[in-house]
Scaffold this motif. Sequence first.
Motif, PDB file in Angstrom:
ATOM      1  N   ASP A 231       0.766  -1.041  -0.308  1.00 55.61           N
ATOM      2  CA  ASP A 231      -0.050   0.146  -0.317  1.00 55.61           C
ATOM      3  C   ASP A 231       1.222   0.725   0.338  1.00 55.61           C
ATOM      4  O   ASP A 231       1.297   1.621   0.845  1.00 55.61           O
ATOM      5  CB  ASP A 231      -1.239  -0.024   1.131  1.00 55.61           C
ATOM      6  N   GLU A 233       2.093   5.003  -2.002  1.00 56.45           N
ATOM      7  CA  GLU A 233       1.383   6.142  -2.118  1.00 56.45           C
ATOM      8  C   GLU A 233       2.268   6.316  -3.862  1.00 56.45           C
ATOM      9  O   GLU A 233       3.796   6.278  -3.631  1.00 56.45           O
ATOM     10  CB  GLU A 233       1.480   6.989  -1.585  1.00 56.45           C
ATOM     11  N   SER A 235       4.521   8.753  -5.243  1.00 53.63           N
ATOM     12  CA  SER A 235       5.077   9.381  -4.775  1.00 53.63           C
ATOM     13  C   SER A 235       6.102  10.162  -5.315  1.00 53.63           C
ATOM     14  O   SER A 235       6.640   8.551  -5.740  1.00 53.63           O
ATOM     15  CB  SER A 235       5.141   9.811  -3.064  1.00 53.63           C
ATOM     16  N   THR A 238       8.402   7.148  -3.003  1.00 54.26           N
ATOM     17  CA  THR A 238       7.814   5.862  -3.205  1.00 54.26           C
ATOM     18  C   THR A 238       8.534   5.666  -4.586  1.00 54.26           C
ATOM     19  O   THR A 238       9.684   4.347  -5.025  1.00 54.26           O
ATOM     20  CB  THR A 238       6.584   5.637  -3.665  1.00 54.26           C
ATOM     21  N   THR A 261       0.231   7.774 -11.072  1.00 53.16           N
ATOM     22  CA  THR A 261      -1.330   6.833 -11.163  1.00 53.16           C
ATOM     23  C   THR A 261      -1.055   5.212 -10.473  1.00 53.16           C
ATOM     24  O   THR A 261       0.166   5.040 -10.663  1.00 53.16           O
ATOM     25  CB  THR A 261      -2.513   7.194 -12.231  1.00 53.16           C
TER      26      THR A 261
END
Length: 457
Positions: A231, A233, A235, A238, A261
């Motif tokens: 899980d 994000e 970003s 990430t 996305t």
Amino acid sequence: MTVLIAGAGPTGLTLAIELARRDIAVRVIDKADEFFQGSRGDGLQPRTLEVFEDLGVLDQVLTQGIPSPLLKILIGGQPVGERRMGELVDPTPDRPYPNGQMLGQSRTEAILRNRLSDFGVGVELSTALVSFSQDDERVIAELSTGEKVEAEYLVGADGGKSAVRKQLGIAFEGTTDDSFRMLLGDVSADGLDHEYGYWFAGPDNPMEGIVMTPLSGGDQFQFGAPLGDRDLEPSLETLQGLVDKYAGEGVAKLRDLTWSTVWRPNIRLAERFRVGRVFLAGDAAHVHPPTGGQGLNTGVQDAYNLGWKLADGREVVLATYESERRTNAARVLGLSEDLMQKHLDGDETALDRGEDTRQLDISYRSPDATAALTTGDRAPDSPLLDADGNKTRLFELYRGPHDTLLRFTPSTTTAHPHAVTITRAPEPGAYTSPEAFAYYHAEDGDEFLIRPDGYLG
């Protein structure tokens, strides 16, 4: 006639151009407050390039885009080879654009919007379709602006969550797999050569890694990486963590994340593409995984198929839209799904792209047809010499909103306004092309009606 199009992506814009160049009143509405900015569907297949030539936007697409890049493959930080997703193929006279082109979706949309503006039509942003009703003669749509619009036809090109499809109550058959997720984004990467794409993976599983492909018009890459059940994000932090994991720390420093996305395998096909005067096209009718680069291209083909049929208006013609395009969408979804499964299975051929992804083999021929070239097949291009010895091409003569009657050494006259006479040797009033005889498997006296969308009628 007026046509209302809900959705201003590549499908809706292509359809709007098709209608506007036939002097048909068209309105394009979109619920978004601003135009999409991101690469998303960045692979344009050869058949789409042929469509864009007819629409008058190919030169801009080729100027702004780039060919499929060479991918550097690094496993455990060590280079192990280079490859392309699809090997480059030399053009031939009947297939002038055999290779795809990479161009971020938002840039493709901007080119199409600019072309649409040549006809005096713009996109109406911040305008959602609230509801609609229809009878035998018209559609009445209520917009979020409070306006009521009366149109002969409504086309839902409003994406996978289509409001048009939902109001029609059409089943969207297929699956969504929440167990597999992929992070996509547009990002700059210091330390990487922008002339290449990259596949970074670990030595324990070379088929699980990240892919970075260069985007034209700057220094950004499109980034793709599996998330599994994590899980995370979407970003910059990430993405940087995934690059460090698969490529090694210090290999690339990411910056300027402009779009991201999380994608889930959502593979669906609408049960119907039409109810009365309302049609579905693009993602509103079918959604694809990104594997194979088929989604945007299939939507463009929907629009190119539908535009001339709406302009024609006869029921016998309109009825062929669903039968032709739904059958094709089902085939393409199967191809995309097979490629997606290869990724999930770790198949080393998962990155290979062959002839079946170029969409040059799209055909609407009867299943029992056996001829080399027959009704429903793509009409090949061919070089021609006019009566004055000037070089041209069949695609030049096909360009525009009309159909074309090809006549090979005819012995009779015709009243068709766009008839083209082809002979093997120079004759007054004819085009010379022995090649066209070969590409069309034609004999003297043969005639072929070429539909406005470039298929044999």
